[in-house]
Design a protein around this motif. Sequence first.
Motif, mmCIF file in Angstrom:
data_model
loop_
_atom_site.group_PDB
_atom_site.id
_atom_site.type_symbol
_atom_site.label_atom_id
_atom_site.label_comp_id
_atom_site.label_asym_id
_atom_site.label_seq_id
_atom_site.Cartn_x
_atom_site.Cartn_y
_atom_site.Cartn_z
ATOM 1 N N THR A 219 -7.760 4.806 1.423
ATOM 2 C CA THR A 219 -6.854 3.647 1.365
ATOM 3 C C THR A 219 -7.560 2.358 0.941
ATOM 4 O OG1 THR A 219 -5.645 4.661 3.176
ATOM 5 C CG2 THR A 219 -5.184 2.346 2.733
ATOM 6 N N ARG B 104 3.054 5.933 -2.977
ATOM 7 C CA ARG B 104 4.222 6.651 -3.518
ATOM 8 C C ARG B 104 4.137 6.760 -5.046
ATOM 9 N NH1 ARG B 104 6.381 4.508 1.141
ATOM 10 N NH2 ARG B 104 6.610 2.433 0.260
ATOM 11 N N ARG C 262 13.576 8.378 2.359
ATOM 12 C CA ARG C 262 12.171 8.784 2.365
ATOM 13 C C ARG C 262 11.918 9.910 3.361
ATOM 14 N NH1 ARG C 262 8.912 3.172 2.818
ATOM 15 N NH2 ARG C 262 7.768 4.507 4.253
ATOM 16 N N GLY D 8 1.800 -3.917 4.316
ATOM 17 C CA GLY D 8 1.402 -2.565 4.753
ATOM 18 C C GLY D 8 -0.096 -2.377 4.783
ATOM 19 N N PHE D 9 -0.842 -3.385 4.460
ATOM 20 C CA PHE D 9 -2.303 -3.360 4.488
ATOM 21 C C PHE D 9 -2.777 -4.759 4.870
ATOM 22 C CE2 PHE D 9 -6.558 -3.854 2.882
ATOM 23 C CZ PHE D 9 -7.148 -2.621 3.035
ATOM 24 N N MET E 199 1.169 11.077 4.905
ATOM 25 C CA MET E 199 2.389 10.290 4.758
ATOM 26 C C MET E 199 3.592 11.038 5.335
ATOM 27 S SD MET E 199 1.803 8.684 1.009
ATOM 28 C CE MET E 199 3.221 7.598 1.041
ATOM 29 N N ARG F 16 5.274 7.057 13.416
ATOM 30 C CA ARG F 16 4.849 5.812 12.755
ATOM 31 C C ARG F 16 4.871 4.644 13.737
ATOM 32 N NH1 ARG F 16 8.970 5.571 8.177
ATOM 33 N NH2 ARG F 16 7.865 3.789 7.335
ATOM 34 N N GLU G 217 1.408 9.512 9.547
ATOM 35 C CA GLU G 217 0.071 9.092 10.006
ATOM 36 C C GLU G 217 -0.571 8.195 8.958
ATOM 37 O OE1 GLU G 217 -2.073 12.711 10.629
ATOM 38 O OE2 GLU G 217 -0.691 13.352 12.209
ATOM 39 N N ARG H 298 -3.833 -2.066 8.039
ATOM 40 C CA ARG H 298 -3.091 -1.404 9.106
ATOM 41 C C ARG H 298 -3.996 -1.016 10.266
ATOM 42 N NH1 ARG H 298 1.526 0.500 5.936
ATOM 43 N NH2 ARG H 298 2.980 1.780 7.080
ATOM 44 N N SER I 298 0.847 -1.210 0.000
ATOM 45 C CA SER I 298 0.000 0.000 0.000
ATOM 46 C C SER I 298 0.876 1.251 0.000
ATOM 47 C CB SER I 298 -0.965 -0.008 1.188
ATOM 48 O OG SER I 298 -0.295 -0.361 2.367
ATOM 49 N N GLY I 299 2.017 1.205 0.712
ATOM 50 C CA GLY I 299 2.924 2.357 0.711
ATOM 51 C C GLY I 299 3.450 2.644 -0.689
ATOM 52 N N VAL J 55 -3.166 7.239 6.218
ATOM 53 C CA VAL J 55 -4.056 7.906 5.267
ATOM 54 C C VAL J 55 -5.473 7.400 5.585
ATOM 55 C CG1 VAL J 55 -4.577 8.183 2.804
ATOM 56 C CG2 VAL J 55 -2.201 7.930 3.561
ATOM 57 N N GLN K 97 -9.752 -1.753 8.155
ATOM 58 C CA GLN K 97 -9.196 -2.232 6.874
ATOM 59 C C GLN K 97 -9.226 -3.761 6.816
ATOM 60 O OE1 GLN K 97 -5.302 -0.487 6.269
ATOM 61 N NE2 GLN K 97 -6.076 1.606 6.414
HETATM 62 P P1 AMP Z 1 4.887 2.179 4.214
HETATM 63 O O1 AMP Z 1 5.717 2.256 2.979
HETATM 64 O O2 AMP Z 1 4.083 0.908 4.302
HETATM 65 O O3 AMP Z 1 5.673 2.452 5.467
HETATM 66 O O4 AMP Z 1 3.782 3.355 4.099
HETATM 67 C C1 AMP Z 1 4.171 4.716 4.012
HETATM 68 C C2 AMP Z 1 2.998 5.592 4.435
HETATM 69 O O5 AMP Z 1 1.885 5.366 3.537
HETATM 70 C C3 AMP Z 1 2.432 5.305 5.823
HETATM 71 O O6 AMP Z 1 3.159 5.965 6.863
HETATM 72 C C4 AMP Z 1 1.023 5.870 5.677
HETATM 73 O O7 AMP Z 1 1.019 7.286 5.711
HETATM 74 C C5 AMP Z 1 0.660 5.427 4.253
HETATM 75 N N1 AMP Z 1 0.037 4.092 4.255
HETATM 76 C C6 AMP Z 1 0.544 2.938 3.723
HETATM 77 N N2 AMP Z 1 -0.299 1.923 3.906
HETATM 78 C C7 AMP Z 1 -1.359 2.411 4.571
HETATM 79 C C8 AMP Z 1 -2.561 1.825 5.077
HETATM 80 N N3 AMP Z 1 -2.818 0.514 4.941
HETATM 81 N N4 AMP Z 1 -3.442 2.655 5.713
HETATM 82 C C9 AMP Z 1 -3.197 3.974 5.843
HETATM 83 N N5 AMP Z 1 -2.081 4.579 5.427
HETATM 84 C C10 AMP Z 1 -1.156 3.813 4.787
#
Ligand code: AMP
Length: 231
Positions: free
Chosen positions: A70, A42, A168, A91-92, A59, A179, A63, A94, A37-38, A65, A98
């Motif tokens: 999402t 991106r 990042r 990443g999902f 992001m 986080r 926090e 979270r 999901s991240g 999203v 969800q």
């Molecule tokens: P990650 O690369 O998984 O660390 O995600 C980077 C950022 O994307 C997180 O800090 C959130 O802001 C957002 N994000 C990623 N996945 C989710 C999710 N499942 N729910 C909400 N925000 C997400």
Amino acid sequence: MTGGSGVRLVLVGPPGAGKGTQAQLLKERLGVEHVSSGDLFRHHLSNGTELGELARAYMDRGELVPDEITIGMVIDHVDQIADAAGFMLDGFPRNTTQAEALESALQQRGQRIDRVVHIQVADDELIRRLSNRYVCRSCQRPYSRDSVTGAPPARCVDCPDGGDIYQRDDDTEEAVANRLSVYQQETAPVLEFYRQRGLLADVPGERPIDAVHDSVLRVLGVADAGAVSRS
Ligand code: AMP
């Protein structure tokens, strides 16, 4: 579970636990699609989409999203994956909203998550890893600083055009602290959600990458876990 066909997995763990690295190895080993999901966010950010603009501030602060943005983005992506390929979510989900949305979307397709792998790493190690983490802008492969020069590599070894390596915005000290606390408050209950369903497998993550990979294969019941080659 012995192959990639139709296997549906979730990888859970705090930021910096090595989910992306393990997902990449599992993708090579099992042939399942990696859905991060991240990375989806991106991708939207770098393409300047409306969704990316909505997600950016959350992001940057580390926090979550909002779910309204999402859940649709990830479920739409999962819907596009051919049934036979199987997938691995990273990443999902979270939070439990969800997790419930994913469960009901899969139920509508007569499917379910087969296994949830939880990679465990202590906070002090996560902070050390994240402050030392760099990624390739095009393929997201993670890198760290060279132990001798103290600098990250200039170019990605995997990308044909030698992708740019960067740190990042959400790997800053303040965003990392946020986080980790978001993970404790919102994501830790997801572990219980899957534990109650008998799907959760804990894997200690403070070991060499290959050792963690072997443990992941073992909890997935992949037969020859000990003999797996990464080449
Ligand atoms: P990650 O690369 O998984 O660390 O995600 C980077 C950022 O994307 C997180 O800090 C959130 O802001 C957002 N994000 C990623 N996945 C989710 C999710 N499942 N729910 C909400 N925000 C997400």
